[in-house]
Design a protein around this motif. Structure first.
Motif, short mmCIF file in Angstrom:
data_model
loop_
_atom_site.label_atom_id
_atom_site.label_comp_id
_atom_site.label_asym_id
_atom_site.label_seq_id
_atom_site.Cartn_x
_atom_site.Cartn_y
_atom_site.Cartn_z
N ARG A 103 0.84 -1.20 0.00
CA ARG A 103 0.00 0.00 0.00
C ARG A 103 0.88 1.25 0.00
O ARG A 103 1.88 1.32 0.71
N GLU A 104 0.47 2.24 -0.81
CA GLU A 104 1.17 3.53 -0.85
C GLU A 104 0.91 4.27 0.45
O GLU A 104 -0.23 4.61 0.77
N ASP A 158 6.97 2.16 1.69
CA ASP A 158 5.53 1.92 1.73
C ASP A 158 5.26 0.68 2.59
O ASP A 158 6.18 0.09 3.16
N GLY A 187 -7.48 3.20 -1.18
CA GLY A 187 -6.10 3.65 -1.16
C GLY A 187 -5.43 3.30 -2.47
O GLY A 187 -6.07 2.91 -3.45
N THR A 188 -4.11 3.43 -2.50
CA THR A 188 -3.32 3.14 -3.69
C THR A 188 -2.43 1.93 -3.40
O THR A 188 -1.73 1.91 -2.37
N TYR A 189 -2.44 0.96 -4.32
CA TYR A 189 -1.78 -0.33 -4.05
C TYR A 189 -0.91 -0.76 -5.23
O TYR A 189 -1.08 -0.29 -6.37
N TYR A 190 0.01 -1.70 -4.93
CA TYR A 190 0.88 -2.31 -5.93
C TYR A 190 0.96 -3.82 -5.64
O TYR A 190 1.08 -4.23 -4.48
N GLY A 221 1.04 -1.90 -11.02
CA GLY A 221 0.22 -0.87 -10.39
C GLY A 221 0.70 0.49 -10.86
O GLY A 221 1.49 0.59 -11.81
N PRO A 222 0.22 1.59 -10.24
CA PRO A 222 -0.63 1.59 -9.04
C PRO A 222 -2.08 1.23 -9.34
O PRO A 222 -2.60 1.54 -10.41
N LEU A 223 -2.72 0.59 -8.37
CA LEU A 223 -4.15 0.33 -8.40
C LEU A 223 -4.80 1.27 -7.40
O LEU A 223 -4.50 1.22 -6.20
N VAL A 224 -5.65 2.17 -7.88
CA VAL A 224 -6.27 3.18 -7.02
C VAL A 224 -7.70 2.74 -6.71
O VAL A 224 -8.54 2.65 -7.62
N THR A 242 -10.98 3.79 -4.75
CA THR A 242 -11.63 4.93 -4.11
C THR A 242 -12.91 4.49 -3.43
O THR A 242 -13.41 3.38 -3.66
#
Length: 710
Positions: free
Chosen positions: A508-509, A524, A546-549, A568-571, A573
């Motif tokens: 997670r970012e 991170d 959140g923002t993930y990889y 990623g990133p996978l956002v 919301t």
């Protein structure tokens, strides 16, 4: 600034700072020698800006004439009425004698059915000491507005205004955007002086006499000695049930200055004292009598008397209402003024032009400014809060509370302020009433309701310490956060086939730096345990927005690990948690090493097993997909080697073969042996595994014929 003429000296301490317009106040014109001007005697410590004494013009040699309607003999270019806010003419009010300066609007809107005339500068009845012809009789820093059917008369003078002039104005009209600019500094100077006269060094000025309210009058009894007689009054000068009362002084030495400090936030004078013919004792004290209201936001002067003495109102948020028949003396308010008539009495209320010649306390060192501060803290813990944004507003329209919009808002002061680590915003400002208005809350906090903090009253009594107000904020309640899936799909790069067995770690970012950081001082954050892709080639985790990889740590068997191995990133919301977020990760098969094999044929005697030399073999490679060997036709297999003869050990080896299936075809036999009925053997599978393995095939021949077979 000091002007000297003959044996007379007049001191105007602050006029020199404000330029040529103040020279006009003094009646100085091009080519005029200052020493040639006829000057009147003035106090060594007058009001700020040299206000009070007559300014040539043509000043009377001694006392001003009593109220009369005779011809005009004298001219006074000093300011008789100064208004820091707006000047409102209402009901049956009729005249303002002498020069009038208004920083705001002059608004004339009298009652219906009464005389629509209001005189400025020259009055039909008064001291009959008017401003010089051609001088500025009325100056307004805003608009000059005269109601329908009414007239504003200043016929021998100039009406100078900064914005617009509407209605009937009989005067020389001059629009000047800087009309009031020379007089703006006076407002703060008068406020500071008013505070100093009443509250030196933050206290209350020591009185020299007493003020006793009894028997239908207020009696001011002096010490009969001091040349500055000081009285402090903390009550209204009104009779029983709010009616009229008398005003009387005793024990005042000849030539003494009288300073009456009327203390409190709301004060009324209702009196019948003062006469037209200057026969009363109060009239004789007029030129050296100052009524000072340092703190009041509301002042009312009413009754049936001819009020005597000059007036100073120091609160810039104040409204003073005057309805007595006559005001006789200078009138200086830093707030607004309403000139009107009583509801039940007659009309014709007038301001009359009379000087102030008193010798007042020296307030040169009294601060005219102070600090107003707001302190922003957490409502629960009390910690200072950084990042709150505030505006500072000054009370200027006379309406209780803060007004930031509409036709007549209060006044915004300075630039916006953002609280620093200590949670404070502060500005140093002139004395007055202020409000802090919060326009943006610190991050993570709610803006309070209401978002206005004040009023903060900055006075001469507290200017040195300043004033402050606390302001708290409550943390925002964290909304209930739904969770959603983030998925990685692992596929073969060439075929798109899902690949099980890949191992991934979700991150997670969290450090605010773009991209994924897995090491260093501020990496991170890894989420959960490693995940291995299932039969559908998927790894999935359910997480908060959140923002993930996804990071691939191990490839499926037979596949290469991609570079980079971060996807990623996978956002995710709050609005798409139901849908989730996904990414595709492709892998390429591992490249096989170039390993070649070999095939060896061993020829033996079918009876004795003895190795046979001279047998010849062709090698064919299976290539057409049809079972068995095809040596002819369009779809024949591939001839890999045209022939190899066995040696003395009965061996023939085919080297460097690519992996595949092969056939041996015997084309010649050793001498004395016959060709076998089945000349082709195979298929023989040659693999490319390391280490390479040799494929050995043993074949036999039978004796017969005595010669070499083919």
């Amino acid at each position: 600034m000091t002007l000297v003429g003959a044996d007379v000296r007049v001191t105007f301490p602050s006029l020199v700072r404000t330029g040529t317009r103040y020279l006009c106040l003094l009646g100085v014109v091009a080519g005029t020698s200052l020493s040639a001007l006829p000057l009147a005697e003035a106090a060594a410590k007058p009001l700020p800006g040299g206000l009070g004494p007559c300014v040539p013009g043509n000043c009377p040699d001694g006392d001003y004439p009593p109220i009369n309607n005779g011809g005009i003999k004298y001219r006074d270019n000093g300011i008789n009425i100064y208004v820091g806010g707006d000047f409102l003419v209402r009901e049956k009010a009729s005249e303002a004698e002498g020069r009038v300066v208004v920083l705001g609007d002059f608004d004339q809107d009298k009652a219906a059915g009464v005389s629509g005339v209001y005189n400025v500068g020259e009055a039909g009845v008064g001291s009959r000491v008017a401003p010089p012809k051609g001088a500025d009789w009325l100056t307004a820093g805003g608009n000059v507005t005269v109601g329908s059917g009414e007239r504003l008369l200043a016929e021998d003078g100039v009406v100078r205004y900064a914005e617009d002039a509407d209605g009937t104005i009989l005067a020389t009209k001059r629009k000047d955007p800087d009309a009031a600019k020379p007089y703006i500094p006076l407002r703060d100077e008068l406020t500071a002086a008013s505070q100093c006269y009443a509250h030196p060094e933050g206290g209350t000025r020591t009185p020299t006499g007493t003020a006793v309210h009894a028997g239908g009058e207020t009696l001011f009894r002096g010490d009969n000695t001091s040349m500055l007689q000081v009285f402090n009054v903390d009550f209204d000068l009104v009779g029983g049930s709010g009616g009229q009362e008398g005003i009387r002084f005793e024990g005042i030495p000849d030539g003494a200055t009288i300073l009456v400090n009327i203390l409190g936030s709301k004060r009324t004078i209702n009196t019948y004292s003062g006469t037209i013919d200057d026969s009363s004792q109060l009239n004789k004290l007029r030129s050296r009598l100052l009524w000072n209201f340092p703190d009041a936001t509301s002042v009312e002067v009413k009754g049936t008397g001819q009020f005597q003495g000059s007036v100073l109102v120091g609160n810039q948020a104040s409204m003073t209402t005057v309805s007595v028949p006559g005001m006789n003396g200078r009138f200086f308010t830093t707030g607004s003024l309403t000139h009107t008539s009583s509801a039940s009495g007659g009309g014709g209320q007038e301001f009359h032009n009379y000087p102030f010649l008193g010798d007042l306390p020296d307030c040169a060192t009294t601060p005219a400014t102070g600090e107003v501060k707001v302190v922003k803290t957490d409502e629960d813990g009390g910690e200072p809060l950084k990042g709150a944004e505030f505006e500072l507003w000054r009370e200027s329209n006379g309406v209780d509370g803060l007004q930031t919009g509409g036709d007549d808002p209060d006044t915004k002061v300075g630039d916006d302020c953002v609280t620093e680590a200590q949670g404070e915003c502060a500005q140093t400002v002139p004395l007055g009433t202020y409000y802090w208005r919060e326009t943006k809350a610190p991050k993570g906090y709610e803006r309070p309701t209401p978002n206005v903090f004040g009023p903060l009253e900055l006075t001469g009594a507290n200017a040195s310490e300043g004033v402050s107000v606390p302001a708290t904020n409550r943390k925002k309640e964290e909304p209930s956060v739904k969770e959603g899936p983030v998925t990685v799909h692992k596929k073969d790069q060439d075929t798109g086939k899902p690949l099980p067995g890949a191992v991934f770690q979700l991150w997670r970012e969290t450090n605010g730096t773009p991209g994924l950081q897995r090491g260093g001082a501020d990496p991170d954050t890894a989420q959960g345990s490693p995940c291995t892709t299932n039969a559908k080639g998927a790894c999935r985790e359910t997480v908060k927005p959140g923002t993930y990889y996804w990071v691939e740590t191990k490839a499926p068997n037979g596949y290469e690990l991609p570079d980079p191995a971060v996807f990623g990133p996978l956002v995710l919301t709050g609005s798409d948690v139901a849908l989730g977020a996904s990414v595709e990760a492709l892998n390429r098969k591992e490249r096989q090493p170039d390993v070649r094999g070999s095939l060896t044929v061993v020829k033996k005697d079918g009876k004795t097993g003895r190795p046979l030399a001279g047998a010849v073999f062709q090698l064919w490679r299976e290539s057409n997909g049809t079972a068995g060997l095809q040596t002819s036709g369009a779809r024949r297999d591939t001839l890999a080697d045209r022939g190899c003869a066995t040696d003395g050990r009965g061996r023939c080896a085919f080297q460097g073969l690519t992996p595949g299936s092969y056939y041996l075809r015997e084309t010649a036999v050793p001498d004395g042996y016959v060709m076998p009925a089945k000349r082709v053997s195979g298929p023989h599978k040659v693999t490319g595994h390391k280490p390479a393995k040799d494929v050995t095939v043993t074949l036999t021949n039978q004796r017969g014929g005595g010669k070499k077979g083919k």
